[in-house]
Design a protein around this motif. Structure first.
Motif: not given
Length: 271
Positions: A45-52, A14-24
Motif C-alpha cells: 500500500a505504501n509503495m504502490y498505492p495505485n497498484g501496478f 506487470v504486463i496488464n497492470g493490477a489494482e492494489l487489491s489484486r496484489l494484496q
C-alpha cells in the motif's frame, strides 16, 4: 520474495497492470504468517498505492533482458520496467516525428532490392551530407558493430544496451534536435538538406527496428508494418527482413564524430 511462500510478482500483473487489491489478494493466497502478511500488505500500500500500471510485454521483456548481465541473484525492480516502458514510448514518438516529416516533404521511400528490402540510403548523395549526418551514420555503424559482436558472443544485454544507447543519445537527444532547425524552416542554421536528413532518419529507424526485434517483438513488428506500408504490395514481416548489418551504412567517420561532439560541447557549455 520466495516462490515457496507464494509472495512473488505475477508477470501478467506487470504486463496488464493490477489494482492494489489484486496484489494484496495474491499475498493472502500465499503461505505467509499473519505477521509477514500484515507487513507485506502494508508495504504494498505504501509503495504502490495505485497498484501496478500497465507496462506491456515488450517493456517487461526488455527490462529482464538487461538484468542478464548481472549475477544469478537478480534484484527485480519495477523502476527498470518503467524505464523500458519510457523507451518504448520514445520509439513511438520518434517514429511519428520521422514519418510526419517524410509525408510533409513527400520523401520517396520506394527503393527496394531484389528481395523486397527497402534501401533507405540508396539515393543519398554523399556530397549533400553535413557533418551532423555523417556523425550519426558513423555512430549507427559503430552501434551495429557492437551489436553484432555482442550477439555473436551471446551477450544479449550488451546488444540491447547498444541499441538503446544509440536511440536515446545519438538519434533522439542529438541528431533529431539538430534536424528540427532545418525541418521547421531554418535550414541555413545547420546547412542540412531537409529531405536528406529525413532519409537518414528513415534509414536509421529501419535498422533500429530490425535490431530491436529479438528483444521487442511486438512493438518492432507494429512499427515495422507502418514503416514499410508506403508500398501497397509490401506484407513482409520484420522477421523476414534482412539482418541489420554494418555494411548497409556508409562508413565510420571519426573526424565527423569529433567535430559533431565539439559543436555539442559548445552548446552544452553555453547552456
Amino acid at each position: 520474495m520466495s516462490k515457496s511462500l507464494g509472495n512473488v510478482i505475477d508477470p501478467m500483473d506487470v504486463i496488464n497492470g493490477a489494482e492494489l487489491s489484486r496484489l494484496q489478494d495474491a499475498l493472502r493466497r500465499g503461505y505467509l504468517s499473519d505477521k509477514e502478511l500484515k507487513r507485506g500488505t502494508k508495504e504494498l500500500a505504501n509503495m504502490y498505492p495505485n497498484g501496478f500500471q500497465q507496462f506491456g510485454a515488450d517493456a517487461l521483456r526488455f527490462a529482464l533482458l538487461l538484468y542478464t548481465q548481472q549475477t544469478q541473484q537478480i534484484n527485480m525492480s519495477l523502476e527498470g520496467v518503467r524505464a523500458s516502458y519510457h523507451f518504448c514510448n520514445k520509439l513511438w514518438n520518434t517514429f511519428r516525428f520521422i514519418h510526419m516529416h517524410a509525408a510533409k516533404l513527400e520523401v520517396d521511400t520506394d527503393h527496394v532490392d531484389q528481395d523486397g528490402n527497402k534501401q533507405w540510403f540508396a539515393d543519398i548523395d554523399d556530397r549533400e551530407l553535413t557533418v551532423f549526418d555523417r556523425a550519426l551514420l558513423s555512430r549507427l555503424y559503430g552501434m551495429l558493430q557492437a551489436y553484432h559482436d555482442a550477439m555473436s558472443a551471446y551477450r544479449l544485454a550488451a546488444a540491447a544496451e547498444a541499441v538503446r544507447e544509440f536511440v536515446q543519445r545519438d538519434l533522439c537527444d542529438r541528431y533529431i534536435e539538430i534536424c528540427k532547425l532545418s525541418l521547421f524552416g531554418n535550414p541555413n542554421a545547420t546547412s542540412q538538406v531537409p529531405k536528406v536528413a529525413v532519409k537518414v532518419l528513415l534509414g536509421s529507424l529501419d535498422i533500429v527496428l530490425r535490431a530491436l526485434h529479438p528483444f521487442m517483438p511486438f512493438l518492432s513488428e507494429e512499427l515495422w508494418q507502418r514503416h514499410t506500408r508506403s508500398r501497397a504490395d509490401s506484407d513482409m514481416s520484420v522477421m523476414e527482413a534482412k539482418w541489420a548489418a554494418p555494411s548497409e551504412v556508409l562508413r565510420p567517420n571519426c573526424s565527423a564524430e569529433a567535430e559533431n561532439n565539439f559543436v555539442l560541447d559548445i552548446v552544452s557549455s553555453i547552456r
